[in-house]
Scaffold this active site. Structure first.
Site, short mmCIF file in Angstrom:
data_model
loop_
_atom_site.label_atom_id
_atom_site.label_comp_id
_atom_site.label_asym_id
_atom_site.label_seq_id
_atom_site.Cartn_x
_atom_site.Cartn_y
_atom_site.Cartn_z
N CYS A 70 0.57 -1.15 -0.09
CA CYS A 70 0.11 0.58 -0.07
C CYS A 70 0.84 1.01 0.06
CB CYS A 70 -1.26 0.09 1.74
SG CYS A 70 -2.44 1.53 0.94
N CYS A 74 0.67 5.12 6.66
CA CYS A 74 -0.05 5.16 8.42
C CYS A 74 0.87 4.67 9.43
CB CYS A 74 -1.48 4.27 7.87
SG CYS A 74 -2.30 4.55 6.97
N CYS A 77 0.69 0.13 10.23
CA CYS A 77 0.31 -0.63 9.12
C CYS A 77 1.11 -1.91 8.71
CB CYS A 77 -0.59 0.30 8.25
SG CYS A 77 -1.27 -1.02 7.10
N CYS A 115 -16.71 -8.52 5.47
CA CYS A 115 -15.55 -7.99 5.20
C CYS A 115 -14.17 -8.01 4.26
CB CYS A 115 -15.40 -7.48 6.25
SG CYS A 115 -16.42 -6.78 7.56
N CYS A 147 -19.19 -5.90 3.02
CA CYS A 147 -18.90 -4.97 3.57
C CYS A 147 -16.80 -4.72 3.19
CB CYS A 147 -18.03 -4.57 5.11
SG CYS A 147 -17.62 -3.24 5.69
N CYS A 207 -19.01 2.27 8.41
CA CYS A 207 -18.52 1.28 8.96
C CYS A 207 -17.24 2.59 9.37
CB CYS A 207 -17.78 -0.01 8.70
SG CYS A 207 -17.43 -0.92 9.97
N ARG A 279 -18.37 -2.32 17.69
CA ARG A 279 -17.59 -4.07 17.47
C ARG A 279 -16.05 -3.31 18.10
NH1 ARG A 279 -19.94 -5.47 12.84
NH2 ARG A 279 -21.96 -4.05 11.22
#
Length: 332
Positions: A70, A74, A77, A115, A147, A207, A279
């Site tokens: 990616c 972040c 991550c 998801c 999702c 979400c 959640r």
């Protein structure tokens, strides 16, 4: 608004303070978070019982359909291409048939929400997005909630996802506007808000939640919840994550949070967003059974079920089975 559910003492009375509000201030949210723990738990549990069935905990399953590489930075991550010391294999987008097969297995194991996450900066037109649409259609045809989390998107992508049967789009704020640039520099807070607006404009559930334990202050936590609670309507789903430090990422050195901080975060989210599904997400492996039960008492009514959350560990199904058994007869 959901019908009030019967408590041990009869039907919970509904008051004006229990209604969904969109005018929260950061100061008010922080005051709730800092209130005495037993008072906070009691208030959150009472709100939860008014708006939700307290015996129901949804099981959701999460699959990484495209892992690693990616371009975002972040700090938490392991999938970021910026964190070169992370040991994580880069994988191409999965085949739709394989994804639908895994969704079928998740449904057989008791999950009713599936998801799918792709390590993309943003959705682009083309074969990869077409494959994701096929996955969404397949999950929808199984009778499961579908999702996805695919990064930023434009309105026409949201429209196509809606037509394919998508239930919800996950796009977390991660943290407060004030702390955000300490965690991410390749995407702005406004970028996230714009994506959420595009999703909502096409009738897809939001979400959207965040992560605690990244070095933020309590005020940062309150500020993030305040941003979410000012959405109208509130996000239908609010994941509350605790940081899972991963070797090779900038936050690898962070100490685990005290489990009671997660309890407080769940309880505060429940109070300021009474009708949302809260959640209990990443970081659950660091919670013992009793801490997880406290989170459920505080208003969490969904857990991710399965061995992984994208690329980080999650309690195995056997331990979750034991958890639900300890709770007694529960519709899960």
């Amino acid at each position: 608004m959901a019908t009030a559910h019967r408590t041990l003492c009869g039907d919970a009375p509904k008051t004006s303070s229990d209604a969904a509000r969109h005018d929260w201030t950061v100061e008010a949210v922080e005051a709730i978070y800092r209130s005495p723990l037993l008072e906070l738990l009691g208030r959150a549990n009472a709100v939860h019982r008014i708006h939700h069935d307290p015996t129901h905990v949804q099981k959701a399953s999460l699959l990484s359909i495209k892992t690693g590489g990616c371009p975002e930075d972040c700090a938490y991550c392991p999938q970021s291409a910026h964190h070169r010391e992370v040991i994580l294999g880069k994988e191409q987008l999965m085949d739709p048939a394989s994804v639908i097969e895994m969704a079928t297995r998740a449904k057989d194991a008791g999950a009713d929400r599936f998801c799918m996450g792709a390590a993309w900066r943003q959705v682009r037109d083309g074969a990869a997005f077409d494959a994701v649409l096929e996955m969404v259609r397949g999950v929808h045809d199984l009778g499961m909630e579908a999702c996805v989390t695919l990064g930023m998107l434009r309105p026409h992508h949201a429209q196509q996802l809606k037509q394919a049967g998508l239930t919800a789009y996950n796009h977390n704020l991660d943290t407060s506007p004030e702390f955000y640039d300490q965690i991410i520099t390749t995407r702005t807070y406004q970028d996230r808000l714009d994506t959420l607006a595009a999703v909502r404009s096409h009738g897809i559930d939001l979400c959207c939640g965040g992560i605690i334990g990244m070095g933020e202050t309590i005020r940062d936590r309150a500020s993030m919840l305040q941003v979410l609670a000012r959405f109208s309507p509130h996000p239908e789903s609010v994941p509350i994550n605790a940081l899972v430090p991963v070797a090779g990422t900038p936050l690898a050195h962070r100490d685990p949070i005290d489990p009671l901080e997660l309890v407080r975060m769940v309880a505060t989210a429940r109070i300021v967003m009474p009708t949302s599904t809260v959640r209990l997400s990443a970081g659950r492996t660091d919670l013992n059974r009793e801490a997880q039960i406290m989170c459920l008492m505080a208003g969490a009514n969904s857990v991710f079920y399965g061995e992984k959350l994208l690329t980080t560990p999650n309690p195995e199904e056997d331990s979750d089975t034991a958890l639900f058994k300890a709770l007694g007869p529960i519709a899960a």
